[in-house]
Design a protein around this motif. Structure first.
Motif, mmCIF file in Angstrom:
data_model
loop_
_atom_site.group_PDB
_atom_site.id
_atom_site.type_symbol
_atom_site.label_atom_id
_atom_site.label_comp_id
_atom_site.label_asym_id
_atom_site.label_seq_id
_atom_site.Cartn_x
_atom_site.Cartn_y
_atom_site.Cartn_z
ATOM 1 N N LEU A 25 0.827 -1.200 0.000
ATOM 2 C CA LEU A 25 0.000 0.000 0.000
ATOM 3 C C LEU A 25 0.864 1.253 0.000
ATOM 4 O O LEU A 25 0.561 2.232 -0.685
ATOM 5 C CB LEU A 25 -0.955 -0.002 1.193
ATOM 6 N N GLY A 26 1.955 1.227 0.742
ATOM 7 C CA GLY A 26 2.889 2.350 0.724
ATOM 8 C C GLY A 26 3.469 2.566 -0.663
ATOM 9 O O GLY A 26 3.555 3.706 -1.152
ATOM 10 N N ASP A 27 3.843 1.476 -1.334
ATOM 11 C CA ASP A 27 4.369 1.568 -2.703
ATOM 12 C C ASP A 27 3.299 2.084 -3.664
ATOM 13 O O ASP A 27 3.582 2.911 -4.532
ATOM 14 C CB ASP A 27 4.882 0.210 -3.180
ATOM 15 N N ALA A 28 2.073 1.585 -3.514
ATOM 16 C CA ALA A 28 0.972 2.020 -4.381
ATOM 17 C C ALA A 28 0.686 3.501 -4.190
ATOM 18 O O ALA A 28 0.420 4.226 -5.161
ATOM 19 C CB ALA A 28 -0.281 1.195 -4.088
ATOM 20 N N THR A 29 0.757 3.968 -2.952
ATOM 21 C CA THR A 29 0.510 5.377 -2.662
ATOM 22 C C THR A 29 1.563 6.269 -3.315
ATOM 23 O O THR A 29 1.238 7.304 -3.907
ATOM 24 C CB THR A 29 0.465 5.609 -1.135
ATOM 25 N N LYS A 30 2.830 5.860 -3.229
ATOM 26 C CA LYS A 30 3.905 6.627 -3.872
ATOM 27 C C LYS A 30 3.714 6.677 -5.387
ATOM 28 O O LYS A 30 3.851 7.733 -6.006
ATOM 29 C CB LYS A 30 5.269 6.017 -3.542
ATOM 30 N N PHE A 31 3.406 5.539 -5.970
ATOM 31 C CA PHE A 31 3.184 5.481 -7.411
ATOM 32 C C PHE A 31 2.002 6.362 -7.807
ATOM 33 O O PHE A 31 2.085 7.146 -8.753
ATOM 34 C CB PHE A 31 2.930 4.033 -7.852
ATOM 35 N N ALA A 32 0.903 6.243 -7.095
ATOM 36 C CA ALA A 32 -0.303 7.006 -7.420
ATOM 37 C C ALA A 32 -0.075 8.506 -7.310
ATOM 38 O O ALA A 32 -0.560 9.275 -8.140
ATOM 39 C CB ALA A 32 -1.451 6.575 -6.513
ATOM 40 N N SER A 33 0.684 8.927 -6.309
ATOM 41 C CA SER A 33 0.929 10.364 -6.137
ATOM 42 C C SER A 33 1.732 10.933 -7.310
ATOM 43 O O SER A 33 1.544 12.085 -7.689
ATOM 44 C CB SER A 33 1.629 10.644 -4.816
ATOM 45 N N ARG A 34 2.595 10.135 -7.901
ATOM 46 C CA ARG A 34 3.370 10.577 -9.073
ATOM 47 C C ARG A 34 2.497 10.688 -10.327
ATOM 48 O O ARG A 34 2.882 11.313 -11.303
ATOM 49 C CB ARG A 34 4.521 9.621 -9.347
ATOM 50 N N ARG A 35 1.334 10.049 -10.283
ATOM 51 C CA ARG A 35 0.407 10.056 -11.420
ATOM 52 C C ARG A 35 -0.817 10.930 -11.137
ATOM 53 O O ARG A 35 -1.819 10.821 -11.815
ATOM 54 C CB ARG A 35 -0.079 8.634 -11.728
ATOM 55 N N ASP A 36 -0.720 11.771 -10.102
ATOM 56 C CA ASP A 36 -1.853 12.615 -9.689
ATOM 57 C C ASP A 36 -3.114 11.799 -9.441
ATOM 58 O O ASP A 36 -4.216 12.192 -9.825
ATOM 59 C CB ASP A 36 -2.132 13.716 -10.723
ATOM 60 N N GLY A 37 -2.910 10.651 -8.825
ATOM 61 C CA GLY A 37 -4.033 9.770 -8.528
ATOM 62 C C GLY A 37 -4.008 9.316 -7.086
ATOM 63 O O GLY A 37 -3.257 9.852 -6.262
ATOM 64 N N VAL A 38 -4.828 8.340 -6.777
ATOM 65 C CA VAL A 38 -4.921 7.803 -5.420
ATOM 66 C C VAL A 38 -4.690 6.297 -5.456
ATOM 67 O O VAL A 38 -4.798 5.654 -6.495
ATOM 68 C CB VAL A 38 -6.292 8.118 -4.775
ATOM 69 N N ALA A 39 -4.388 5.758 -4.287
ATOM 70 C CA ALA A 39 -4.226 4.315 -4.114
ATOM 71 C C ALA A 39 -5.529 3.735 -3.574
ATOM 72 O O ALA A 39 -6.223 4.365 -2.778
ATOM 73 C CB ALA A 39 -3.082 4.015 -3.154
ATOM 74 N N ALA A 40 -5.837 2.536 -4.017
ATOM 75 C CA ALA A 40 -7.046 1.843 -3.572
ATOM 76 C C ALA A 40 -6.685 0.426 -3.155
ATOM 77 O O ALA A 40 -5.589 -0.064 -3.443
ATOM 78 C CB ALA A 40 -8.078 1.814 -4.697
ATOM 79 N N ALA A 41 -7.611 -0.235 -2.476
ATOM 80 C CA ALA A 41 -7.395 -1.620 -2.046
ATOM 81 C C ALA A 41 -8.642 -2.447 -2.315
ATOM 82 O O ALA A 41 -9.764 -1.979 -2.138
ATOM 83 C CB ALA A 41 -7.068 -1.671 -0.551
ATOM 84 N N TRP A 42 -8.422 -3.668 -2.768
ATOM 85 C CA TRP A 42 -9.502 -4.639 -2.855
ATOM 86 C C TRP A 42 -9.440 -5.482 -1.594
ATOM 87 O O TRP A 42 -8.354 -5.860 -1.146
ATOM 88 C CB TRP A 42 -9.302 -5.614 -3.995
ATOM 89 N N VAL A 43 -10.583 -5.812 -1.063
ATOM 90 C CA VAL A 43 -10.675 -6.722 0.069
ATOM 91 C C VAL A 43 -11.575 -7.865 -0.362
ATOM 92 O O VAL A 43 -12.759 -7.663 -0.663
ATOM 93 C CB VAL A 43 -11.268 -6.024 1.319
ATOM 94 N N LEU A 44 -11.015 -9.067 -0.449
ATOM 95 C CA LEU A 44 -11.803 -10.236 -0.822
ATOM 96 C C LEU A 44 -12.582 -10.711 0.393
ATOM 97 O O LEU A 44 -12.038 -10.806 1.491
ATOM 98 C CB LEU A 44 -10.899 -11.359 -1.327
ATOM 99 N N ASP A 45 -13.834 -11.042 0.179
ATOM 100 C CA ASP A 45 -14.714 -11.360 1.299
ATOM 101 C C ASP A 45 -15.593 -12.551 0.931
ATOM 102 O O ASP A 45 -16.304 -12.504 -0.064
ATOM 103 C CB ASP A 45 -15.570 -10.133 1.598
#
Length: 106
Positions: A25-45
Motif C-alpha cells: 500500500l505504501g508503494d501504491a501510494t507513492k506510485f499514485a501520487s506521481r500520477r496525480d491519482g490515489v491508491a485503492a485496495a480490494w478486500v476479498l470477502d
C-alpha cells in the motif's frame, strides 16, 4: 477520483492487515501520487460480516489508501486464482495503471 494503483489487501490469522499489504500500500501510494491519482485496495470477502473489518479500514487509510472496494463471493473462501483474476479484471477502473498482488496471496 483517479485511481492510479490498487492492491489486493490481506489479513493474517488474527484478522489484522498483514505486513505485505501495508508495504504494498505504501508503494501504491507513492506510485499514485506521481500520477496525480490515489491508491485503492480490494478486500476479498467470503460473505463475512463486514463489521469484522470496518474498524480496521482506518489502518489502510493511515498507509495512504483512499478507496476500499469490498469484493464479495462465496468462492473467495478458498483460493482460486481464476476467480480472483476475474474479480479483479471486472472491477479495475480504466485509470488504474498498476495492480499490486502480494506474493503471499493465500
Amino acid at each position: 477520483m483517479n485511481i492510479a494503483a490498487i492492491i489486493l489487501a490481506q489479513t493474517d490469522s488474527c484478522r489484522v492487515w498483514d505486513a505485505h499489504t501495508l508495504e504494498l500500500l505504501g508503494d501504491a501510494t507513492k506510485f499514485a501520487s506521481r500520477r496525480d491519482g490515489v491508491a485503492a485496495a480490494w478486500v476479498l470477502d467470503a460473505n463475512r460480516d463486514v463489521s469484522e473489518l470496518t474498524g480496521r479500514f482506518d489502518t489502510l487509510a493511515k498507509h495512504g489508501c483512499q478507496v476500499v472496494k469490498r469484493l464479495r463471493n462465496n468462492r473467495f473462501a478458498s483460493w482460486s486464482s481464476e476467480v480472483v483474476a476475474a474479480a479483479i479484471a471486472g472491477t479495475t477502473p480504466s485509470s488504474c495503471r498498476l495492480v499490486f498482488l502480494p506474493a503471499t496471496a493465500r
